[in-house]
Design a protein around this motif. Structure first.
Motif, short mmCIF file in Angstrom:
data_model
loop_
_atom_site.label_atom_id
_atom_site.label_comp_id
_atom_site.label_asym_id
_atom_site.label_seq_id
_atom_site.Cartn_x
_atom_site.Cartn_y
_atom_site.Cartn_z
N THR A 131 -20.73 28.28 -63.22
CA THR A 131 -21.65 29.07 -64.04
C THR A 131 -22.69 29.75 -63.17
OG1 THR A 131 -21.34 27.59 -65.91
CG2 THR A 131 -23.33 28.95 -65.93
N LYS A 132 -23.27 28.99 -62.24
CA LYS A 132 -24.30 29.55 -61.35
C LYS A 132 -23.72 30.67 -60.51
CE LYS A 132 -27.18 28.28 -57.43
NZ LYS A 132 -27.42 27.27 -56.42
N ASP A 133 -22.55 30.45 -59.92
CA ASP A 133 -21.92 31.48 -59.09
C ASP A 133 -21.56 32.71 -59.93
OD1 ASP A 133 -22.21 29.84 -56.93
OD2 ASP A 133 -20.06 29.45 -56.65
N GLY A 134 -21.13 32.48 -61.17
CA GLY A 134 -20.80 33.60 -62.06
C GLY A 134 -22.02 34.43 -62.38
N VAL A 135 -23.14 33.76 -62.65
CA VAL A 135 -24.38 34.47 -62.95
C VAL A 135 -24.85 35.24 -61.72
CG1 VAL A 135 -26.83 34.15 -63.50
CG2 VAL A 135 -25.08 32.93 -64.80
N ILE A 136 -24.76 34.64 -60.57
CA ILE A 136 -25.15 35.32 -59.33
C ILE A 136 -24.23 36.52 -59.10
CG2 ILE A 136 -25.20 35.12 -56.81
CD1 ILE A 136 -26.20 32.22 -57.25
N GLY A 137 -22.92 36.33 -59.32
CA GLY A 137 -21.96 37.43 -59.15
C GLY A 137 -22.24 38.58 -60.09
N ILE A 138 -22.58 38.26 -61.34
CA ILE A 138 -22.90 39.31 -62.31
C ILE A 138 -24.16 40.04 -61.88
CG2 ILE A 138 -23.72 39.70 -64.69
CD1 ILE A 138 -21.78 37.41 -65.52
N GLY A 139 -25.15 39.29 -61.38
CA GLY A 139 -26.39 39.91 -60.92
C GLY A 139 -26.16 40.84 -59.74
N ILE A 140 -25.33 40.41 -58.81
CA ILE A 140 -25.02 41.24 -57.64
C ILE A 140 -24.27 42.50 -58.08
CG2 ILE A 140 -23.61 41.35 -55.54
CD1 ILE A 140 -24.35 38.37 -55.11
N ALA A 141 -23.30 42.33 -58.98
CA ALA A 141 -22.54 43.48 -59.47
C ALA A 141 -23.44 44.46 -60.20
CB ALA A 141 -21.40 43.03 -60.37
N ALA A 142 -24.35 43.95 -61.03
CA ALA A 142 -25.27 44.82 -61.77
C ALA A 142 -26.19 45.57 -60.82
CB ALA A 142 -26.08 44.00 -62.77
N THR A 143 -26.66 44.90 -59.78
CA THR A 143 -27.51 45.54 -58.78
C THR A 143 -26.73 46.63 -58.06
OG1 THR A 143 -28.77 43.51 -58.48
CG2 THR A 143 -28.93 45.15 -56.73
N ALA A 144 -25.50 46.33 -57.70
CA ALA A 144 -24.67 47.33 -57.01
C ALA A 144 -24.42 48.54 -57.89
CB ALA A 144 -23.34 46.70 -56.58
N VAL A 145 -24.11 48.30 -59.17
CA VAL A 145 -23.89 49.41 -60.10
C VAL A 145 -25.17 50.24 -60.23
CG1 VAL A 145 -23.48 49.98 -62.54
CG2 VAL A 145 -22.01 48.33 -61.37
N GLY A 146 -26.30 49.57 -60.33
CA GLY A 146 -27.58 50.26 -60.42
C GLY A 146 -27.86 51.11 -59.20
N LEU A 147 -27.58 50.57 -58.03
CA LEU A 147 -27.80 51.33 -56.79
C LEU A 147 -26.88 52.54 -56.71
CD1 LEU A 147 -28.23 48.41 -54.24
CD2 LEU A 147 -30.01 49.96 -55.06
N VAL A 148 -25.63 52.34 -57.08
CA VAL A 148 -24.67 53.45 -57.05
C VAL A 148 -25.09 54.52 -58.05
CG1 VAL A 148 -22.28 54.12 -57.57
CG2 VAL A 148 -22.75 52.10 -56.18
N ALA A 149 -25.43 54.09 -59.27
CA ALA A 149 -25.85 55.05 -60.30
C ALA A 149 -27.11 55.79 -59.85
CB ALA A 149 -26.09 54.33 -61.62
N GLY A 150 -28.05 55.04 -59.26
CA GLY A 150 -29.27 55.68 -58.76
C GLY A 150 -28.97 56.69 -57.68
N GLY A 151 -28.03 56.37 -56.80
CA GLY A 151 -27.64 57.30 -55.74
C GLY A 151 -26.97 58.54 -56.29
N ILE A 152 -26.15 58.36 -57.31
CA ILE A 152 -25.47 59.50 -57.93
C ILE A 152 -26.49 60.41 -58.60
CG2 ILE A 152 -23.90 60.18 -59.81
CD1 ILE A 152 -22.26 57.65 -59.09
#
Length: 168
Positions: A138-159
C-alpha cells in the motif's frame, strides 16, 4: 556465542506479538549458526543437523546483508522439496516469505505467506508478516501514484509552457 544467539532469538518476541517490524540479524549471529551447522555435521543426529540448518536459515533471511538473505532463500527452497511434515512446510514457507519480503519481492512473499496460512490459518507470525506486506505494498503504491502524478504534472506544465512560448 550460544548465549548471544539465545538472547537474540529471545529478543524477537516483539515481532511475534503483533509488531510490524521484522527482526534483523547481524553477521555474528549468522557466523555462530554456521559454526553450529558445521559442528552438527561431524556425526550428530539428523534431527540436530536439521534444527541447526533451520536456525541458520532463520538467521540468513533475517540478516542485514542482502547476500545472506538470498543464501537463506536458496537454502529454504532446496529444503522445501524434501519436507513432508506440515509443521516444517509451514515454517519453511513462512521463512521464505520473510526472505522474499526482505529482498523486496512483496508479491512472492505474499503468495508464500498465503500458502503458509492455508496450512495454519491462525499462525500469528505469518499473519503479522502478511500485515507488513500489505502495508508495504500500500505504501509503495501510494508513493508510486504520487511520483506518477508529479511526473504528469511536470510534463503537462512543460507542454503548457512550451505552447505559451510559441504563441508569442
Amino acid at each position: 556465542m550460544e548465549a548471544k544467539i539465545g538472547k537474540f532469538f529471545d529478543s524477537v518476541g516483539s515481532f511475534f506479538t503483533g509488531g510490524d517490524q521484522i527482526p534483523l540479524c547481524d553477521s555474528d549471529i549468522v557466523a555462530g549458526c554456521e559454526r553450529e551447522v558445521a559442528e552438527a555435521e561431524k556425526g550428530s543426529s539428523d534431527k540436530l543437523k536439521s534444527e541447526c540448518i533451520m536456525r541458520l536459515s532463520w538467521a540468513l533471511v533475517h540478516s542485514k546483508r542482502p547476500a545472506d538473505v538470498q543464501r537463506g532463500i536458496a537454502m529454504l527452497e532446496a529444503s522445501l522439496t524434501g519436507t513432508s511434515s506440515p509443521l516444517q512446510v509451514r515454517e519453511n514457507l513462512y521463512l521464505l516469505g520473510v526472505g522474499y519480503y526482505r529482498s523486496g519481492d512483496y508479491s512472492r512473499s505474499r503468495q508464500l505467506v498465503d500458502r503458509c496460512l492455508e496450512i495454519a490459518p491462525d499462525f500469528r507470525q505469518a499473519l503479522s508478516l502478511k500485515k507488513a506486506i500489505e502495508e508495504k505494498i500500500t505504501k509503495d503504491g501510494v508513493i508510486g501514484i504520487g511520483i506518477a502524478a508529479t511526473a504528469v504534472g511536470l510534463v503537462a506544465g512543460g507542454i503548457i509552457a512550451a505552447l505559451s512560448g510559441r504563441k508569442k
